[in-house]
Structure formats: C-alpha cells, structure tokens
Design a protein around this motif. Structure first.
Motif, short mmCIF file in Angstrom:
data_model
loop_
_atom_site.label_atom_id
_atom_site.label_comp_id
_atom_site.label_asym_id
_atom_site.label_seq_id
_atom_site.Cartn_x
_atom_site.Cartn_y
_atom_site.Cartn_z
N UNK A 57 0.81 -1.22 0.00
CA UNK A 57 0.00 0.00 0.00
C UNK A 57 0.84 1.26 0.00
N UNK A 58 1.99 1.24 0.69
CA UNK A 58 2.75 2.46 0.92
C UNK A 58 3.88 2.69 -0.09
N UNK A 59 4.19 1.70 -0.88
CA UNK A 59 5.30 1.85 -1.83
C UNK A 59 4.98 2.92 -2.88
N UNK B 69 2.62 -4.70 -5.23
CA UNK B 69 1.91 -3.44 -5.02
C UNK B 69 0.41 -3.67 -5.01
N UNK B 70 -0.29 -2.90 -4.18
CA UNK B 70 -1.76 -2.93 -4.12
C UNK B 70 -2.25 -1.57 -4.59
N UNK B 71 -3.05 -1.57 -5.64
CA UNK B 71 -3.47 -0.32 -6.27
C UNK B 71 -4.83 0.18 -5.78
N UNK B 72 -5.63 -0.72 -5.25
CA UNK B 72 -6.98 -0.36 -4.79
C UNK B 72 -7.26 -1.08 -3.48
N UNK B 73 -7.64 -0.33 -2.47
CA UNK B 73 -8.00 -0.89 -1.17
C UNK B 73 -9.48 -0.62 -0.93
#
Length: 532
Positions: free
Chosen positions: A80-82, A100-104
């Motif tokens: 989330x923070x990268x 990487x997570x693009x949508x939470x």
C-alpha cells in the motif's frame, strides 16, 4: 503531486458490510484486476466463484488470535505504501517478494452500531477495528498511487471511473477518496474515544477531545442563503430526535427547521407521556406556547392560545403519538414541522394533505435526565459543556416566603420551570392550569423579559375578550435569580401569585421581602437554567 491516472491491477478487499460486495468484486475481476481478500470477505467472494487470493498467501502468515492479526504485515502495508516512482521503494518490493496494491476496499468493524445497540463492554471492545484503519490510513497517505474506498456508496462511482479511464483511476478521484477515508477513520476513532471516556469516568476537561459524524443530510444553506450547511449524525449516539427521525411527509428540511425542531422536541420531552399529553410550539428556537392536558388536541389548543401570531410558521412537537384530532387542528394554520414519537395512519394522511408540511417520527422521546454534551464553535476552538440534565421534579423546592404555595401553584410552578429551561436567557415564563400564558425570552435584562411576558399575557386576554390579563392568577418561572426586586414586582403587577426561581442572588432577602409585601408565594430550586 499525484499522477493523472493510476492503473489498477491488484485490489485488496476486506469489508464488514458486504452489501454490493460480490457484484463490485466481479466487475473488478472482469477487468482483469487481481483480487486479494481476508476472512469472511474471502469466503463470500470464493463462494460466488470469483478468483481470489487469501491475504495469508501474501503475508505467508496465517490469520491468528480470532482474526485480530491478519493484515498488520509488511506484505500488506508495503504494497500500500510503496511509491511507484521511487526506485528504492520498488527495489524493496522486489527484494522481499512483495506486490503493489493499487486499490483498497475496506469498511470497518461495526463499532458504532454495536454501541448504539447497547452491547456489553467486551463486545464493544471486540468491535474496535485495528487493521482496517491502519490499511485505510496507509492507502490514503499514498493516494498518489493508491485508491481507497471506505463507503459502499462509492462502488458505482469507482467502477464508472475505471470505465472512463480504461482500468485506471484519476488523481481527482483518488484525492476525494483519500479525504473521505481520513474523515471516516477520524469519526470512527472519535466514537471509540468518547465511548471509552464515558466508560471509565472521563475527566471534566481531558487533554484531547475528538468529535466526528457521518453525513445525514446536505442542506441548501444555513441560517441565511449565503451560508453553507449540512447535518451530521454523531456516531454511536442514539439520542431520539432529529438524528433518529423518519421524515414521512413534506419538503426537505432546512438548517433553521432542524435547529428549531431539535429545540421543540427537547422541550416537549420534559413532560412524561404516561402522565399527560404535551405540546410545544417553537419559533426561532424559543417556545411560543407549551401546554399539557389530557389529550394532544387540548394541549395543542392551549399552547397555541399563548401566542398564535408567533406560532404561525412554527414547529410543533408532541410527546405522544400524533392522532387524528390533533392532526386536524394543527394543519389549520401554516406549520413548518410536526415531530412526534409516532403517528397513526389516519393522522399521517391528514398531514399529507399539506404538501409542504414536514412530519418527523422520532420513534421515542429523549430522556431529559440523560447525560450528554453540547458542543459549540468559537474562533479557533470548541466550547464544550454537559447537557442540562437537571429536572425540576428532582429538585427540592424550598419555600422562602411567608405564604406557602397551594398544590395547584406547585403544579404550575413545576410546569413553568420545565418550560423556562428551554427558553433563551433571560427567561420568564407565566403559566396557569398547565399552559403558558406569556413568555419573555432572550432579553438583556430580566425585568424586560418579565415585562414582555406580561405584555404577551395581556395581549392573549384581548384576543379572547377577557377582562383581565391571562397572567392574573398565574405563576411565574425565572431561569435564574432576580438580581433586583424589579423583575419580581413586574410579575406581581401582572397578576402572578407565585414565583419559582433558583435563588442565590446577593439581594435574595430584598426579593423575598418584595414577594411577601405583594402576597406572593415563592420557592427556590437551587438550580439555574441559563440557555444561550
């Protein structure tokens, strides 16, 4: 600055409220977006046949401690923070095998609903979300690269954004979602902090205070057309009234409507519906007529008689279910709002014949004895005080004059003092036979309030062709002590026979002598009801 659009290739979903979840996740999956999920959310998506990875596969660590620990892990927070444009961040992801997570998509454990349901302490504690707010804050901080959704109502908007930008989310949308996310966690934490403070016996003035709310209604404007306004409901606070009311009839409520309706309902709640029917008519947050009787119709007619001119365009609050007889009478003059605990079907139909008349059903009455807080803004800060939960029925009434009040006078004094509590200071209330006959509100001097109230009572007599002022034989209530005898003398001259006031003035002896000389009975409550 956030880049214009950010492609979404991986989404992490972890929701307590699963409304619309499957359809939303299916739309994401159909766009080729990889789904990652936790616990019950993963189960719901898997059972719907969607390809979804459990978060433990990312963290390579099982959920533990009844789900208390599942997303508090670098695999989640690193994703989330990268920062996408930061080579060191990207190198760290690669070195540790993180993605990487693009949508939470997160909505939190239902702490506020648990609190409103009156659940036990331990259950409230277990409904405090830890991992959810941590993820939300991480994603919102990194909104330059990540979109965060905390509200089911935003699912359709996000899908439309993905459609518009061919699988990406624009910077404006990400910023709006991030602002909402921070507001959500702030409101959530405020509910927890204030509940916890109450549970442990909070300090009168703690070092930090938090307040939050969720949007109940956008308003066209505030007190005046050039002022913006909205109504927010306080999370976890289920005091019956405006926040709990269902609007059954009429056009949208305004800022002034809401403010005045709240004042009206708090006033009428002073009267126990098991003992009497009561009606309060409010204009500009002040009572212009209050009465209690055996029926709502009788109480309304007596309340209206106090000041029918001011009642025009006012707010009517009732302490019992609105019935046909009262409804028929109320709709005879222009009224902005009716608020009651409930209404019969027939009464609702009668109100419905007036297309602009609003009918609010609050479900219950607020408890006038219940603790709570009043919050007002000052330049650069907040002014906070406890709710005025003092009730005259609980006060020891001390007779200070030679003459004792009669039982009828005692009853009227208690009635008048309940009303005075809800009149802007300086407040003077004349009452007789369970109804107000003259009210003086908001004056800079108490004697002026007394004179205005007396004038109102005299005008009432003229309307009905009475030979004497309606204040003749009444009692008078003052929300604070008489600093001089002049206010009391004005009441005696108007025809009052008994007085209820807090006492406590340096000139109490002078005021008592004046009461004795005028043949008045007077009691002290020892409790002031200033209202500003």
């Amino acid at each position: 600055m956030p880049r214009d659009t950010t492609p979404v290739t991986r989404a992490l979903l972890s929701v307590s409220d699963k409304t619309g979840l499957v359809d939303f996740a299916r739309s994401l999956s159909e766009r080729g977006i990889a789904l990652v999920s936790t616990g019950g959310t993963h189960k719901a998506l898997a059972e719907a046949g969607l390809p979804v990875t459990e978060v433990s596969e990312l963290t390579r660590f099982p959920e533990m401690m009844d789900g208390r620990v599942k997303t508090l892990h670098p695999a989640v927070h690193g994703g989330l923070l990268a920062i996408r444009d930061n080579p060191e961040h990207q190198a760290a992801l690669a070195a540790h095998g993180l993605q990487a997570i693009d949508l939470l998509v997160v909505n939190l454990y239902p702490f506020e609903a648990t609190l409103e349901a009156g659940r036990p302490f331990d259950e409230c504690i277990e409904n405090i979300d830890v991992g959810g707010p941590a993820m939300i804050r991480a994603a919102a901080k990194n909104h330059a690269d990540v979109a965060v959704v905390v509200d089911v109502a935003d699912y359709a908007t996000v899908l439309a954004e993905l459609q518009t930008h061919d699988g990406a989310i624009g910077s404006e949308m990400r910023r709006r979602l991030a602002q909402k996310a921070f507001s959500r966690t702030a409101s959530y934490d405020a509910a927890i902090a204030n509940w916890f403070a109450g549970e442990i016996g909070k300090e009168d003035a703690p070092a930090f205070r938090a307040f939050g709310g969720n949007l109940g209604q956008s308003l066209r404007y505030g007190e005046n057309p050039h002022q913006s306004a909205a109504f927010y409901r306080s999370p976890g606070i289920a005091r019956p009234g405006i926040a709990t009311a269902r609007q059954i009839r009429g056009k949208a409520l305004s800022y002034n409507n809401l403010n005045d309706t709240d004042a009206a309902y708090e006033c009428v709640a002073e009267f126990d519906p098991a003992c009497s029917a009561a009606v309060a008519i409010i204009k500009h947050a002040n009572p212009c007529g209050v009465a209690e009787a055996s029926s709502l119709l009788e109480a309304y007619e007596q309340a209206l008689a106090c000041d029918p001119t001011s009642a025009f365009g006012g707010i009517v609050a009732l302490n019992r279910t609105l019935d046909v007889e009262a409804a028929k009478k109320i709709v005879e003059i222009f009224t902005e709002v009716i608020i009651a605990p409930d209404a019969s079907d027939e009464a609702m139909a009668i109100v419905g014949t007036k297309k602009n008349l609003r009918l609010l059903l609050a479900g219950a009455l607020p408890d006038p004895r219940a603790a709570g807080e009043i919050v007002r803004t000052l330049a650069g800060g907040l002014l906070i005080q406890g709710r005025d939960s003092a009730v005259v029925d609980d006060m020891p009434l001390r007779v200070v004059t030679r003459r004792e009040p009669s039982e009828a006078e005692f009853a009227d004094m208690r009635f008048a003092y309940k009303v005075a509590k809800h009149v802007k200071s300086n407040a003077i209330v004349y009452a007789r036979a369970g109804a107000t006959v003259g009210i003086g509100a908001g004056q800079m001097s108490r004697v002026d309030s007394s004179r205005i109230a007396a004038w109102k009572a005299a005008e009432g007599a003229k309307r009905i062709g009475a030979a004497e002022s309606l204040a003749k034989g009444s009692v008078v209530a003052s929300d604070a002590f008489f600093p001089f005898a002049d206010g009391l003398i004005a009441a005696a001259e108007a025809g009052a026979t008994a007085v209820i006031q807090p006492g406590g003035s340096m000139r109490d002896d002078e005021v008592i002598r004046a009461a004795d000389e005028a043949g008045l009975a007077m009691v002290f409550t020892g409790t002031r009801h200033f209202r500003h």
